[in-house]
Design a protein around this motif. Structure first.
Motif, PDB file in Angstrom:
ATOM      1  N   ASP A 173       3.769  -0.893  -3.637  1.00 55.97           N
ATOM      2  CA  ASP A 173       2.910   0.283  -3.457  1.00 55.97           C
ATOM      3  C   ASP A 173       1.449  -0.089  -3.706  1.00 55.97           C
ATOM      4  N   GLY A 174       0.565   0.829  -3.379  1.00 55.44           N
ATOM      5  CA  GLY A 174      -0.866   0.531  -3.446  1.00 55.44           C
ATOM      6  C   GLY A 174      -1.546   1.042  -4.694  1.00 55.44           C
ATOM      7  N   TYR A 175      -0.764   1.404  -5.705  1.00 59.91           N
ATOM      8  CA  TYR A 175      -1.375   1.962  -6.920  1.00 59.91           C
ATOM      9  C   TYR A 175      -1.124   1.038  -8.121  1.00 59.91           C
ATOM     10  N   PHE A 176      -1.638  -0.196  -7.971  1.00 60.10           N
ATOM     11  CA  PHE A 176      -1.464  -1.209  -9.026  1.00 60.10           C
ATOM     12  C   PHE A 176      -2.799  -1.403  -9.745  1.00 60.10           C
TER      13      PHE A 176
ATOM     14  N   VAL B 172      -2.222  -4.529   4.802  1.00 59.29           N
ATOM     15  CA  VAL B 172      -2.869  -4.070   3.568  1.00 59.29           C
ATOM     16  C   VAL B 172      -3.354  -2.638   3.805  1.00 59.29           C
ATOM     17  N   CYS B 173      -2.670  -1.697   3.172  1.00 55.88           N
ATOM     18  CA  CYS B 173      -2.901  -0.278   3.478  1.00 55.88           C
ATOM     19  C   CYS B 173      -3.329   0.474   2.221  1.00 55.88           C
ATOM     20  N   LEU B 174      -4.544   0.196   1.774  1.00 53.27           N
ATOM     21  CA  LEU B 174      -5.046   0.745   0.514  1.00 53.27           C
ATOM     22  C   LEU B 174      -6.170   1.747   0.742  1.00 53.27           C
ATOM     23  N   GLY B 175      -6.445   2.075   1.999  1.00 55.76           N
ATOM     24  CA  GLY B 175      -7.593   2.931   2.317  1.00 55.76           C
ATOM     25  C   GLY B 175      -8.862   2.092   2.336  1.00 55.76           C
ATOM     26  N   ALA B 176      -9.880   2.614   3.009  1.00 54.60           N
ATOM     27  CA  ALA B 176     -11.153   1.885   3.136  1.00 54.60           C
ATOM     28  C   ALA B 176     -12.143   2.384   2.083  1.00 54.60           C
ATOM     29  N   PRO B 177     -12.994   1.532   1.523  1.00 51.07           N
ATOM     30  CA  PRO B 177     -13.139   0.103   1.827  1.00 51.07           C
ATOM     31  C   PRO B 177     -12.328  -0.807   0.900  1.00 51.07           C
ATOM     32  N   LYS B 178     -11.407  -0.189   0.123  1.00 57.07           N
ATOM     33  CA  LYS B 178     -10.642  -0.978  -0.845  1.00 57.07           C
ATOM     34  C   LYS B 178      -9.881  -2.123  -0.142  1.00 57.07           C
ATOM     35  N   GLN B 179      -9.230  -1.781   0.972  1.00 58.15           N
ATOM     36  CA  GLN B 179      -8.394  -2.784   1.645  1.00 58.15           C
ATOM     37  C   GLN B 179      -9.239  -3.927   2.225  1.00 58.15           C
TER      38      GLN B 179
ATOM     39  N   GLY C 145      -5.185   1.227   6.661  1.00 60.21           N
ATOM     40  CA  GLY C 145      -5.295   2.614   6.161  1.00 60.21           C
ATOM     41  C   GLY C 145      -3.957   3.286   5.908  1.00 60.21           C
ATOM     42  N   GLY C 146      -3.761   4.425   6.508  1.00 58.97           N
ATOM     43  CA  GLY C 146      -2.568   5.236   6.261  1.00 58.97           C
ATOM     44  C   GLY C 146      -1.361   4.876   7.120  1.00 58.97           C
ATOM     45  N   SER C 147      -1.341   3.679   7.697  1.00 65.12           N
ATOM     46  CA  SER C 147      -0.256   3.334   8.646  1.00 65.12           C
ATOM     47  C   SER C 147       1.132   3.327   8.017  1.00 65.12           C
ATOM     48  N   LEU C 148       1.230   2.924   6.746  1.00 61.74           N
ATOM     49  CA  LEU C 148       2.570   2.874   6.136  1.00 61.74           C
ATOM     50  C   LEU C 148       3.148   4.276   6.001  1.00 61.74           C
ATOM     51  N   ASP C 149       2.267   5.262   5.801  1.00 60.79           N
ATOM     52  CA  ASP C 149       2.742   6.651   5.736  1.00 60.79           C
ATOM     53  C   ASP C 149       3.378   7.042   7.078  1.00 60.79           C
ATOM     54  N   ILE C 150       2.803   6.526   8.147  1.00 68.45           N
ATOM     55  CA  ILE C 150       3.341   6.842   9.482  1.00 68.45           C
ATOM     56  C   ILE C 150       4.617   6.033   9.746  1.00 68.45           C
TER      57      ILE C 150
ATOM     58  N   GLY D  16       0.799  -1.224   0.000  1.00 66.73           N
ATOM     59  CA  GLY D  16       0.000   0.000   0.000  1.00 66.73           C
ATOM     60  C   GLY D  16       0.827   1.267   0.000  1.00 66.73           C
ATOM     61  N   ALA D  17       0.142   2.384  -0.079  1.00 59.95           N
ATOM     62  CA  ALA D  17       0.697   3.746  -0.085  1.00 59.95           C
ATOM     63  C   ALA D  17       1.413   4.053  -1.408  1.00 59.95           C
ATOM     64  N   LYS D  18       1.935   5.266  -1.491  1.00 57.60           N
ATOM     65  CA  LYS D  18       2.546   5.716  -2.746  1.00 57.60           C
ATOM     66  C   LYS D  18       3.887   4.995  -2.976  1.00 57.60           C
TER      67      LYS D  18
ATOM     68  N   SER E  74      -7.823  18.978   3.711  1.00 62.18           N
ATOM     69  CA  SER E  74      -8.540  18.346   2.597  1.00 62.18           C
ATOM     70  C   SER E  74      -9.396  17.169   3.085  1.00 62.18           C
ATOM     71  N   ARG E  75      -9.175  16.738   4.317  1.00 59.73           N
ATOM     72  CA  ARG E  75      -9.971  15.630   4.858  1.00 59.73           C
ATOM     73  C   ARG E  75     -11.351  16.080   5.337  1.00 59.73           C
ATOM     74  N   PHE E  76     -11.608  17.398   5.238  1.00 56.49           N
ATOM     75  CA  PHE E  76     -12.838  17.941   5.820  1.00 56.49           C
ATOM     76  C   PHE E  76     -14.094  17.201   5.326  1.00 56.49           C
ATOM     77  N   GLY E  77     -14.176  16.998   3.997  1.00 53.98           N
ATOM     78  CA  GLY E  77     -15.346  16.324   3.418  1.00 53.98           C
ATOM     79  C   GLY E  77     -15.551  14.963   4.048  1.00 53.98           C
ATOM     80  N   ARG E  78     -14.457  14.193   4.146  1.00 48.64           N
ATOM     81  CA  ARG E  78     -14.534  12.853   4.732  1.00 48.64           C
ATOM     82  C   ARG E  78     -14.949  12.926   6.187  1.00 48.64           C
ATOM     83  N   MET E  79     -14.432  13.943   6.870  1.00 50.18           N
ATOM     84  CA  MET E  79     -14.684  14.011   8.312  1.00 50.18           C
ATOM     85  C   MET E  79     -16.114  14.416   8.648  1.00 50.18           C
TER      86      MET E  79
HETATM   87  N1  UDP Z   1      -3.873   4.165  -0.990  1.00 52.90           N
HETATM   88  C1  UDP Z   1      -3.343   3.178  -1.797  1.00 52.90           C
HETATM   89  N2  UDP Z   1      -3.998   2.858  -2.954  1.00 52.90           N
HETATM   90  C2  UDP Z   1      -5.139   3.467  -3.341  1.00 52.90           C
HETATM   91  C3  UDP Z   1      -5.691   4.459  -2.498  1.00 52.90           C
HETATM   92  C4  UDP Z   1      -5.028   4.787  -1.322  1.00 52.90           C
HETATM   93  O1  UDP Z   1      -2.319   2.596  -1.476  1.00 52.90           O
HETATM   94  O2  UDP Z   1      -5.669   3.127  -4.402  1.00 52.90           O
HETATM   95  C5  UDP Z   1      -3.166   4.490   0.257  1.00 52.90           C
HETATM   96  C6  UDP Z   1      -2.849   5.956   0.456  1.00 52.90           C
HETATM   97  O3  UDP Z   1      -1.651   6.291  -0.240  1.00 52.90           O
HETATM   98  C7  UDP Z   1      -2.699   6.009   1.962  1.00 52.90           C
HETATM   99  C8  UDP Z   1      -3.695   4.961   2.434  1.00 52.90           C
HETATM  100  O4  UDP Z   1      -3.999   4.154   1.318  1.00 52.90           O
HETATM  101  O5  UDP Z   1      -1.388   5.611   2.314  1.00 52.90           O
HETATM  102  C9  UDP Z   1      -5.015   5.516   2.943  1.00 52.90           C
HETATM  103  O6  UDP Z   1      -4.795   6.451   3.842  1.00 52.90           O
HETATM  104  P1  UDP Z   1      -5.975   7.184   4.609  1.00 52.90           P
HETATM  105  O7  UDP Z   1      -5.353   8.329   5.299  1.00 52.90           O
HETATM  106  O8  UDP Z   1      -7.114   7.439   3.682  1.00 52.90           O
HETATM  107  O9  UDP Z   1      -6.441   6.052   5.598  1.00 52.90           O
HETATM  108  P2  UDP Z   1      -6.955   6.126   7.095  1.00 52.90           P
HETATM  109  O10 UDP Z   1      -5.743   5.946   7.937  1.00 52.90           O
HETATM  110  O11 UDP Z   1      -7.670   7.422   7.266  1.00 52.90           O
HETATM  111  O12 UDP Z   1      -7.873   4.939   7.119  1.00 52.90           O
END
Ligand code: UDP
Length: 240
Positions: free
Chosen positions: A134-137, A157-164, A184-189, A107-109, A217-222
């Motif tokens: 990475d998560g952009y396959f 599996v860190c692809l964001g919800a509900p994809k993951q 979710g975004g754990s790999l970024d952390i 997952g992640a970029k 930018s998360r405002f809409g989601r929040m």
């Molecule tokens: N992501 C990904 N593939 C995608 C869409 C998102 O790998 O097609 C990754 C994105 O780069 C980020 C994570 O999924 O690292 C989602 O992070 P987000 O902050 O949305 O998740 P949260 O922690 O809020 O659940």
């Protein structure tokens, strides 16, 4: 028995109990997966039956944040404590390191999972990083094959919800791993790309506010958070 919060059944566990159960799953034949829904994901599940089935089909459903804990308490069926995905993941890596297990990071970029892997291998001596991607396959099959070939015991599996959640429900067994965790975004952390909220904010249930300030930018989601509370109130009215 799970505790129902607007259609999502949560396991009522302390963090220690969740780690104990996660570790048992890691050592059990077959594929198992863990999800960590927050109010935003519960709201997604209300609108998306496939996502709801994937979330409820998990072997462990852990409340990621304070919102779900508040919702469960308002409904008169309190959960023991919040079990944030990132903390669960850290505790699980301690267990994996002790047992010499291997972990695949998905997952992640591009580049993020690789950096996270280096950091985690240094932080948890004994933990083997089986592979990263990475998560952009576009195609799932080569990723599933790569994980299977790596022989990983566990996959984050860190692809964001509900994809993951959908991905784990569909491909979990084919990866050959025993435990998959949607984080979710754990790999970024873990990679250092983004920071987790300091303890003050997490302790006071304000991690969402910290993230909102950092990433407006998360405002809409929040906006799903107040909606979640409205729906909990409506559900409470119905249950009376
Ligand atoms: N992501 C990904 N593939 C995608 C869409 C998102 O790998 O097609 C990754 C994105 O780069 C980020 C994570 O999924 O690292 C989602 O992070 P987000 O902050 O949305 O998740 P949260 O922690 O809020 O659940």
């Amino acid at each position: 028995m799970r505790i129902d919060v607007l259609g999502v059944g949560f396991d009522n566990l302390t963090m220690d109990e969740a780690v104990e159960q996660g570790t048992a799953l890691l050592h059990t034949e077959g594929a198992h997966y863990v999800v960590t829904p927050n109010p935003e994901i519960v709201e997604v599940c209300r609108e998306n039956p496939a996502a709801c089935a994937a979330v409820n089909g998990a072997d462990l459903v852990l409340p990621d944040g304070i919102g779900v804990i508040k919702g469960a308490a308002m409904l008169g069926t309190p959960l023991k404590e919040k079990t944030p995905g990132i903390e669960f993941a850290s505790r699980m890596m301690e267990k994996m390191a002790e047992a010499g297990k291997s972990l695949y990071l998905l997952g992640a970029k591009p580049g993020v999972a690789e950096t996270a892997g280096k950091n985690l291998a240094a932080q948890y001596p004994g933990l083997k990083i089986a592979g990263t991607h990475d998560g952009y396959f576009k195609d799932d099959a080569p990723i599933v094959a790569d994980i299977a070939q790596s022989g990983a015991d566990a996959v984050f599996v860190c692809l964001g919800a509900p994809k993951q959640e959908l991905w784990m429900a569909k491909y979990g067994a084919a990866t050959g791993a025993h435990l998959l965790c949607g984080l979710g975004g754990s790999l970024d952390i873990f990679s250092g790309v983004s920071e987790r909220a300091p303890e003050f904010w997490t302790k006071h249930g304000l991690e969402w506010f910290y993230r909102l300030c950092k990433e407006p930018s998360r405002f809409g989601r929040m906006m799903k958070l107040p909606l979640f509370l409205v729906h909990v109130r409506q559900e409470k009215g119905k249950r009376k």
